[in-house]
Design a protein around this motif. Structure first.
Motif, PDB file in Angstrom:
ATOM      1  N   ASP A 161       0.802  -1.222   0.000  1.00 44.52           N
ATOM      2  CA  ASP A 161       0.000   0.000   0.000  1.00 44.52           C
ATOM      3  C   ASP A 161       0.837   1.275   0.000  1.00 44.52           C
ATOM      4  O   ASP A 161       0.451   2.272  -0.614  1.00 44.52           O
ATOM      5  CB  ASP A 161      -0.947   0.012   1.194  1.00 44.52           C
ATOM      6  N   VAL A 164       1.454   2.065  -3.633  1.00 44.79           N
ATOM      7  CA  VAL A 164       0.353   2.092  -4.600  1.00 44.79           C
ATOM      8  C   VAL A 164      -0.702   3.131  -4.267  1.00 44.79           C
ATOM      9  O   VAL A 164      -1.510   3.511  -5.122  1.00 44.79           O
ATOM     10  CB  VAL A 164      -0.318   0.704  -4.753  1.00 44.79           C
ATOM     11  N   LYS A 165      -0.715   3.629  -3.024  1.00 36.83           N
ATOM     12  CA  LYS A 165      -1.821   4.487  -2.594  1.00 36.83           C
ATOM     13  C   LYS A 165      -1.857   5.832  -3.301  1.00 36.83           C
ATOM     14  O   LYS A 165      -2.893   6.510  -3.274  1.00 36.83           O
ATOM     15  CB  LYS A 165      -1.779   4.689  -1.082  1.00 36.83           C
ATOM     16  N   TYR A 168      -4.205   4.415  -6.945  1.00 32.62           N
ATOM     17  CA  TYR A 168      -4.970   3.161  -6.982  1.00 32.62           C
ATOM     18  C   TYR A 168      -5.581   2.933  -8.371  1.00 32.62           C
ATOM     19  O   TYR A 168      -5.772   1.798  -8.800  1.00 32.62           O
ATOM     20  CB  TYR A 168      -6.086   3.185  -5.942  1.00 32.62           C
ATOM     21  N   ILE A 213      -7.076  -3.937  -0.326  1.00 33.84           N
ATOM     22  CA  ILE A 213      -7.341  -4.518  -1.648  1.00 33.84           C
ATOM     23  C   ILE A 213      -8.825  -4.792  -1.829  1.00 33.84           C
ATOM     24  O   ILE A 213      -9.400  -4.537  -2.895  1.00 33.84           O
ATOM     25  CB  ILE A 213      -6.497  -5.795  -1.851  1.00 33.84           C
ATOM     26  N   ARG A 216     -10.507  -1.260  -2.333  1.00 35.19           N
ATOM     27  CA  ARG A 216     -10.152  -0.547  -3.559  1.00 35.19           C
ATOM     28  C   ARG A 216     -10.424  -1.341  -4.834  1.00 35.19           C
ATOM     29  O   ARG A 216     -10.724  -0.753  -5.877  1.00 35.19           O
ATOM     30  CB  ARG A 216      -8.666  -0.161  -3.518  1.00 35.19           C
TER      31      ARG A 216
END
Length: 313
Positions: A161, A164-165, A168, A213, A216
């Motif tokens: 995370d 990737v945050k 997304y 996950i 999102r």
């Protein structure tokens, strides 16, 4: 009781089906002579070819339409291989197994706990397939999405995370870009060295990423990969507590300019898991498309196809 068709009609129908299947074999032969294990045994071409023929409608017209569709798909993949600079067109994977193989923990990778998710580097299969996995999510190269969609190469992304945050949406597009060929899995919230953490801290890292996950991307992932491949019994207990079914590590690792190998023979084997990372020129000698080009050239030259990990695990 239903009366059997006239012998002449049965003979004519059989001839049409044989002719159509022969046409399919001819259309599918341009993938190259190596192919996965099924193709070497003289079976129909794998991937769409093998799976589709088993389900093809009985009429000659429908069969011919199916054969033409397969031919067009293969031609498009060959053009994509040239566009992206691959040495050869990737081989088609065989149809997924009807029953997934039993996965057990690799010898030497065990903990004392029982009933925990298995830890493995290779999936038990006799098919000449390997599985491509990409870790963390730091580099968000749109060219990667275009390349993998054009080439129709399935892969599994193990996401952290903390990297990737900031986008997304990139991984949501990835998830939708390959007709369910891409799956998103757990690589913890912050990519920490898990054996150095308490059980409670590990559970937060792993289960927290399960929650991210699911929120999102709509699905709680069944697979988890610990950062650096390091884990202990607490890691596996924490992972099991929030729905993890298996812990795939890797047998080899791909870079833009070389491959690294776990096994002594420095080679691929049926069912091997290949690791790489979301990285760009700032971290290694090339882009993500450069890395895919390199690893696919190796995989194809050795007569392997890339299959979808989730079809086997």
């Amino acid at each position: 009781m239903v009366i059997s068709a006239h012998p002449f009609r049965r003979t004519l129908g059989a001839a049409l089906v044989v002719a159509a299947l022969a046409s399919a074999a001819t259309a599918c032969s341009d993938s190259g002579p190596a192919g996965p294990a099924g193709a070497e045994r003289g079976a129909p071409a794998p991937g769409p070819g093998r799976q589709g023929l088993a389900q093809a409608p009985g009429s000659a017209g429908a069969l011919n339409a199916y054969v033409e569709r397969v031919r067009q798909q293969k031609a498009a993949r060959a053009l994509a291989a040239k566009k992206w600079g691959l040495a050869k067109t990737p081989l088609d994977a065989p149809a997924p197994p009807k029953v997934k193989p039993k996965i057990t923990t690799r010898k030497g990778f065990e903990t004392d706990g029982e009933g925990l998710p298995p830890v493995f580097t290779t999936v038990p299969t006799k098919e000449k397939v390997v599985f491509l996995t990409i870790d963390d999510g730091a580099e968000k190269d749109p060219e990667l999405l275009r390349m993998m969609k054009d080439l129709r190469i399935p892969y599994s992304a193990f996401l952290s995370d903390y990297v990737v945050k900031d986008d997304y949406g990139y991984f949501a597009r990835m998830q939708k870009s390959l007709e369910s060929g891409v799956a998103l899995h757990n690589h913890t919230l912050n990519h920490r060295y898990l054996p150095g953490l308490s059980y409670k801290q590990q559970k937060r890292e792993i289960c927290g990423m399960q929650d991210v996950i699911e929120k999102r991307f709509g699905k709680r992932p069944p697979l988890f990969r610990p950062p650096y491949g390091n884990y202990n019994e607490d890691t596996l207990r924490a992972a099991k507590s929030c729905g993890v079914k298996a812990v795939p590590l890797w047998a080899s690792e791909a870079f833009p300019d070389h491959m690294e190998w776990r096994e002594w023979d420095r080679d691929l084997h049926p069912g091997d898991i290949v690791l790489t990372h979301f990285r760009g020129k700032g971290d290694w000698k090339g882009t993500m498309p450069d890395m895919i080009r390199r690893v696919m050239n190796v995989i194809t030259a050795k007569g392997y196809a890339v299959a979808k990990l989730e079809d086997y695990v």
